[in-house]
Structure formats: C-alpha cells, structure tokens
Design a protein around this motif. Structure first.
Motif, mmCIF file in Angstrom:
data_model
loop_
_atom_site.group_PDB
_atom_site.id
_atom_site.type_symbol
_atom_site.label_atom_id
_atom_site.label_comp_id
_atom_site.label_asym_id
_atom_site.label_seq_id
_atom_site.Cartn_x
_atom_site.Cartn_y
_atom_site.Cartn_z
ATOM 1 N N VAL A 189 91.849 41.998 28.193
ATOM 2 C CA VAL A 189 91.525 42.196 26.785
ATOM 3 C C VAL A 189 92.340 41.198 25.962
ATOM 4 C CG1 VAL A 189 91.635 43.849 24.875
ATOM 5 C CG2 VAL A 189 91.028 44.625 27.177
ATOM 6 N N PHE A 190 91.714 40.597 24.966
ATOM 7 C CA PHE A 190 92.432 39.685 24.080
ATOM 8 C C PHE A 190 93.485 40.442 23.284
ATOM 9 C CE2 PHE A 190 88.735 36.758 24.292
ATOM 10 C CZ PHE A 190 89.427 35.571 24.486
ATOM 11 N N GLU A 191 94.620 39.821 23.096
ATOM 12 C CA GLU A 191 95.658 40.302 22.195
ATOM 13 C C GLU A 191 95.670 39.365 20.996
ATOM 14 O OE1 GLU A 191 97.002 43.104 22.815
ATOM 15 O OE2 GLU A 191 96.637 43.312 24.956
ATOM 16 N N VAL A 192 96.209 39.799 19.877
ATOM 17 C CA VAL A 192 96.208 38.998 18.652
ATOM 18 C C VAL A 192 96.801 37.602 18.899
ATOM 19 C CG1 VAL A 192 97.116 38.820 16.300
ATOM 20 C CG2 VAL A 192 96.259 41.004 17.144
ATOM 21 N N ALA A 193 97.877 37.537 19.658
ATOM 22 C CA ALA A 193 98.546 36.251 19.916
ATOM 23 C C ALA A 193 97.627 35.240 20.615
ATOM 24 C CB ALA A 193 99.800 36.478 20.750
ATOM 25 N N PHE A 225 94.754 34.412 19.832
ATOM 26 C CA PHE A 225 93.913 33.707 18.875
ATOM 27 C C PHE A 225 94.642 32.598 18.123
ATOM 28 C CE2 PHE A 225 91.822 37.767 19.535
ATOM 29 C CZ PHE A 225 90.544 37.348 19.846
ATOM 30 N N GLY A 226 95.931 32.435 18.389
ATOM 31 C CA GLY A 226 96.689 31.341 17.801
ATOM 32 C C GLY A 226 96.635 31.325 16.287
ATOM 33 N N ASP A 227 96.464 30.125 15.719
ATOM 34 C CA ASP A 227 96.477 29.949 14.272
ATOM 35 C C ASP A 227 95.315 30.639 13.562
ATOM 36 O OD1 ASP A 227 98.757 28.441 14.550
ATOM 37 O OD2 ASP A 227 97.713 26.507 14.490
ATOM 38 N N ALA A 228 94.237 30.937 14.280
ATOM 39 C CA ALA A 228 93.094 31.624 13.666
ATOM 40 C C ALA A 228 93.473 33.044 13.244
ATOM 41 C CB ALA A 228 91.906 31.663 14.627
ATOM 42 N N ALA A 229 94.492 33.609 13.878
ATOM 43 C CA ALA A 229 94.959 34.958 13.530
ATOM 44 C C ALA A 229 95.987 34.838 12.418
ATOM 45 C CB ALA A 229 95.542 35.659 14.748
ATOM 46 N N THR A 230 95.492 34.663 11.192
ATOM 47 C CA THR A 230 96.379 34.544 10.036
ATOM 48 C C THR A 230 97.099 35.866 9.803
ATOM 49 O OG1 THR A 230 94.656 35.272 8.512
ATOM 50 C CG2 THR A 230 94.799 32.884 8.957
ATOM 51 N N SER A 231 98.102 35.834 8.948
ATOM 52 C CA SER A 231 98.840 37.066 8.654
ATOM 53 C C SER A 231 97.900 38.122 8.070
ATOM 54 C CB SER A 231 100.008 36.800 7.718
ATOM 55 O OG SER A 231 99.551 36.251 6.500
ATOM 56 N N GLU A 232 96.902 37.713 7.298
ATOM 57 C CA GLU A 232 95.933 38.650 6.740
ATOM 58 C C GLU A 232 95.110 39.312 7.853
ATOM 59 O OE1 GLU A 232 91.819 38.170 4.404
ATOM 60 O OE2 GLU A 232 93.548 37.420 3.272
ATOM 61 N N VAL A 233 94.675 38.516 8.812
ATOM 62 C CA VAL A 233 93.902 39.037 9.946
ATOM 63 C C VAL A 233 94.757 40.011 10.751
ATOM 64 C CG1 VAL A 233 92.824 38.394 12.145
ATOM 65 C CG2 VAL A 233 92.357 37.046 10.088
#
Length: 141
Positions: A110-114, A116-124
């Motif tokens: 399962v994907f973790e937030v990390a 997604f790299g830079d695409a996972a902004t603080s808002e996301v």
C-alpha cells in the motif's frame, strides 16, 4: 509497511459457494494469529461479482456494467490489510495460511504518503490526516 493481501476469485467463489466449517475454523485460527501478532488491520470476504458492478470512466459520463464478470482471474474474493516490516514478512505469514491447491493470493504494498514525494504537499498531508481522524471518530461512534 502495509500490504493488501488479495485472495483471487475462482469458479466456486463466483458461484457463491461458501467455505465449509473446516475452512472457516482454520481461517479463524490463522486470523487469530495475525491479530495476536499485531499484523491484521482488516479482513473481509467479498460477495460474488454477480452482486456487483463495474464503472468505466471513458468520457463525459461513466459507464456502469452490472456483474457477473466473465474473467474470474481478474476478480478478488476477499482481502486482508496487514501491517508488517517487509514484503518478505508478508510472504512468510501467507505461507502459514490454510489455503489449499489452486488458491491464488496476491501481495501488494500500500502506498504511504512519503511515497508521493513532492506531490504530497503539506495541504495534501493534512487533509489525509483529517480524513483518517474522521474515519476513526466515525468508527468509535
């Protein structure tokens, strides 16, 4: 690491055949081991595809097709969600399962937030945290 353990459908599961008492007992014991070890996060069996639908997004309006679906090799009959240290650990756990000859089970991380790299902004990231907190709140209500 979280892994989805997907139990592939077969002609029996698609026909709505339920496991017998022996299999239910063995699977229950295996599930107890997973829970006691802190591995299992969730587990569910799925109804046959004849009770489901598929939605394809091809243009302005999605296209909905009711089941059953012909290719059982593409279908899932049930799943677990496990928390383990590695894919190898998930494999070792699955080797202990009570499945017999012919069963096909897929292990997918399962994907973790990390991931997604830079695409996972603080808002996301914050939105994800709020949603998970709301899910937990709803479960406890």
């Amino acid at each position: 690491m979280r892994f989805l353990i997907a139990v592939k459908a077969d002609k029996n599961s698609e026909a709505g055949a339920l496991p017998d008492t022996k299999m239910l007992t063995e699977m229950g014991k295996f599930n107890e081991e997973l829970v006691k070890a802190g591995v299992m996060l969730a587990a569910e069996g799925l109804q046959p595809s004849s009770k489901g639908a598929r939605m394809m997004f091809t243009g302005k309006e999605p296209v909905v097709t009711d089941g059953p679906f012909a290719e059982t090799k593409e279908l899932i009959a049930g799943f677990w969600l496990w928390q383990v240290k590695s894919k190898e650990e998930a494999i070792e756990w699955l080797k202990r399962s009570p499945f017999g000859p012919g069963a096909v089970v897929e292990i997918r991380q399962v994907f973790e937030v990390a991931d997604f790299g830079d695409a996972a902004t603080s808002e996301v990231v914050e939105r994800g945290k709020r949603l998970r907190a709301e899910i937990e709140r709803q479960k406890s209500s």
